[in-house]
Every structure is written in C-alpha cells, then in structure tokens.
Design a protein around this motif. Structure first.
Motif, short mmCIF file in Angstrom:
data_model
loop_
_atom_site.label_atom_id
_atom_site.label_comp_id
_atom_site.label_asym_id
_atom_site.label_seq_id
_atom_site.Cartn_x
_atom_site.Cartn_y
_atom_site.Cartn_z
N UNK A 140 11.48 -1.09 -6.63
CA UNK A 140 10.79 0.07 -6.05
C UNK A 140 9.27 0.04 -6.27
N UNK A 141 8.57 0.70 -5.37
CA UNK A 141 7.15 1.00 -5.49
C UNK A 141 6.25 -0.22 -5.71
N UNK A 142 6.44 -1.30 -4.97
CA UNK A 142 5.57 -2.46 -5.17
C UNK A 142 4.12 -2.19 -4.79
N UNK A 143 3.88 -1.38 -3.76
CA UNK A 143 2.51 -1.08 -3.35
C UNK A 143 1.80 -0.25 -4.41
N UNK A 144 2.49 0.74 -4.96
CA UNK A 144 1.88 1.57 -5.99
C UNK A 144 1.61 0.76 -7.25
N UNK A 145 2.55 -0.10 -7.61
CA UNK A 145 2.34 -0.95 -8.78
C UNK A 145 1.09 -1.81 -8.62
N UNK A 146 0.97 -2.42 -7.45
CA UNK A 146 -0.19 -3.27 -7.19
C UNK A 146 -1.48 -2.48 -7.23
N UNK A 147 -1.45 -1.27 -6.66
CA UNK A 147 -2.64 -0.43 -6.65
C UNK A 147 -3.04 0.00 -8.05
N UNK A 148 -2.03 0.32 -8.88
CA UNK A 148 -2.32 0.72 -10.26
C UNK A 148 -2.93 -0.43 -11.06
N UNK A 149 -2.42 -1.64 -10.85
CA UNK A 149 -2.98 -2.80 -11.54
C UNK A 149 -4.42 -3.03 -11.12
N UNK A 150 -4.69 -2.86 -9.82
CA UNK A 150 -6.06 -3.02 -9.33
C UNK A 150 -6.98 -1.96 -9.92
#
Length: 250
Positions: A140-150
């Motif tokens: 779940x939530x791959x886009x949010x994970x990526x955004x949080x890491x950025x």
C-alpha cells in the motif's frame, strides 16, 4: 509475561484510540467522508458469507468507523456487537465462545502483540465460528512512501506504519491455531489531485500514526519537497492493498 518475552511496544493505545475516534467523528459529521475501504470490505464479507452459506447469529465487528460493515451484516435474528480501539483491548483475553463471526477492519495493523490478539479472537469464537480480518498490506501507499522519503531527504523518519504481507499473515493465523485458514489480497487504485485529499481520505478511514514514538514534524522546507513529490493537478494514482485473513475454529 516478563520483559524479556514481551512483544516490542511499537504502538500507543492512546493514539490508536484517538485516531479511531477522529475517524468516527469525521464519518458522522460529513456524509461525503471517504468510506470506500469500508464499503469494499463490507461487500467482500457479505459475499463470502453468502458463498459459504453461513448465517451467524452472534457477530462482533471491530474497527467499522463508518458503520458500513455492520449495516451489511444486519439480518433478522442476528445480534451484532460493534467495538473500536477505544472500548476494546485486543491484547487481553475475551470470554470464550461468545461469537459465531468476528470481523475486524484495520485495527490489527496497530496491535503490539498481533499473535496474541489472534489467539484471543479464536478463543472468543464458538465452535465452528469464523474470523475475518482486513488489513492494509505492505503493497500500500507507494506514492506516499516515495513522497515522504523525498521530503525527509537525507534524514528519513518512520512516518508510515510497518505493514504485513500475505506470507506473514498466513504464518500468524497458523500460529494462532485456527483449524483452517485462507489468506488473499487485492488492490484498489484511487486517483488524487492533491496530497491533502489523500491525507483526508486516510483520516476518514482511521489511518493515522499510532506509533508510540512520535515522529518529528516536517520542516517548512521538507513540506515544500513533499508537495513537489506529490504534485497537484493531474491525478496521481495511489494503491491500497487489502489483505484478508479468514480463519475457522473447530
């Protein structure tokens, strides 16, 4: 249980309760609140019961902040008990044999002693009883994970809960000694034109941080990076993986 054998305390009971209460309040106050995950689980539970030709008389529903699942289960002569993390401690024993059906949506994802909670649920089932739980899975939530890491750049913080996959879920049900068990999963893709809408939908569903150790707030620069990583305008499609645990008691 001594300190050496106690499960790690990752989640806060008080924060679990607060996140759930917020979801209940948002669902009650706003007819337009997101409830697509509740509806998906409610339809799935109803279809499974119909396929198995089961008519449980005593059902316990946990985590149904929008009341959708309980609504789908209502039937003449059926007694439905609803609970949330604010009034049910899933890590303490239940009375044995209380229910023919237990349905849980979401709350098991933030239980410290998940194997113990599953054992307590099995104990609460009558002979022949059925347990079904739906969790937000590791896909779940791959886009949010990526955004949080950025956003965090070179100093990432644990802002999203640890999640389980189907293999772990199967092992957990086996460890809890369910007579038979089935694990399956499917994904929902939802388009968002802003990060704010995604966060609002998550809050409507009771998805918020319940970790015991609070993460540091985002700085102004980090928030700017977050917005840039999740651009507004054209839809960004986020993924919700729903893992369903189904177990039977002899």
């Amino acid at each position: 249980m001594n300190e050496d054998t106690a499960p790690p305390s990752i989640f806060s009971a008080a924060r679990r309760s607060a996140v759930y209460r917020r979801a209940v309040s948002r669902q009650a106050a706003n007819p337009e609140a997101a409830r697509f995950l509740f509806e998906e689980v409610g339809e799935d539970v109803a279809e499974r019961l119909a396929f198995m030709q089961r008519n449980p008389q005593r059902a316990l529903v946990i985590g149904d902040a929008g009341g959708v699942i309980a609504g789908r289960l209502r039937a003449p002569g059926r007694e439905i008990t609803t609970r949330g993390p604010h009034d049910l401690d899933e890590e303490r024993p239940f009375d044995a044999g209380q229910f023919d059906l237990i349905v849980n949506i979401g709350t098991l994802a933030s239980v410290n002693d998940l194997p113990g909670a599953l054992i307590h649920y099995r104990t609460a089932l009558a002979s022949g009883g059925l347990f079904m739980a739906s969790l937000i899975g590791a896909g779940s939530l791959p886009m949010l994970r990526s955004a949080m890491l950025a956003a965090d750049a070179d100093r990432p913080a644990p802002r999203i809960h640890p999640m389980i996959d189907t293999g772990v879920a199967s092992a957990l049900l086996a460890r809890a000694a369910f007579a038979r068990h089935v694990i399956d999963s499917h994904t929902l893709k939802v388009g968002y034109r802003s990060l704010d809408r995604l966060i609002a939908d998550m809050r409507d569903h009771g998805m918020g941080s319940t970790m015991r150790q609070a993460t540091p707030p985002l700085s102004r620069q980090a928030l700017t990076r977050l917005q840039q990583a999740f651009p507004a305008g054209n839809p960004t499609y986020e993924t919700f993986e729903l893992i369903t645990l189904t177990g039977w008691k002899d």
